[in-house]
Design a protein around this motif. Structure first.
Motif: not given
Length: 90
Positions: A17, A21, A34, A36, A45
């Motif tokens: 992540i 990001c 988002i 996941q 995700m």
């Protein structure tokens, strides 16, 4: 607003992540939503992002995300929202 869908799938590991990001932030892409999950050791995700302020064209961002996925051992796919909706319409 130019929405797009990002999907990330692969074996779970630390930092997936964060790296995705960070890549989006460097390109000035805003994450709108988002989700996941981790199922039996596999990471999944889905992100909805706003590409309106992106510093890069869509194709470049898609290529960068695919390369990032290769580097960290996951599959990353970027799709325009309208194409995603048409592909997944029941």
């Amino acid at each position: 607003m130019e929405k797009a869908i990002i999907t990330v799938v692969g074996k779970d590991q630390v930092g997936i992540i964060a790296q995705v990001c960070q890549s989006l932030a460097q390109t000035n892409i805003n994450i709108l939503d988002i989700s996941q999950t981790i199922l039996d050791g596999y990471f999944n995700m889905m992100m909805i992002v706003d590409m309106s302020s992106s510093k890069e064209p869509f194709a470049n961002v898609s290529e960068q995300l695919e390369k990032l996925g290769e580097n960290i051992g996951v599959y990353i796919k970027l799709q325009h929202e309208d194409i995603f909706n048409k592909m997944h319409r029941i």
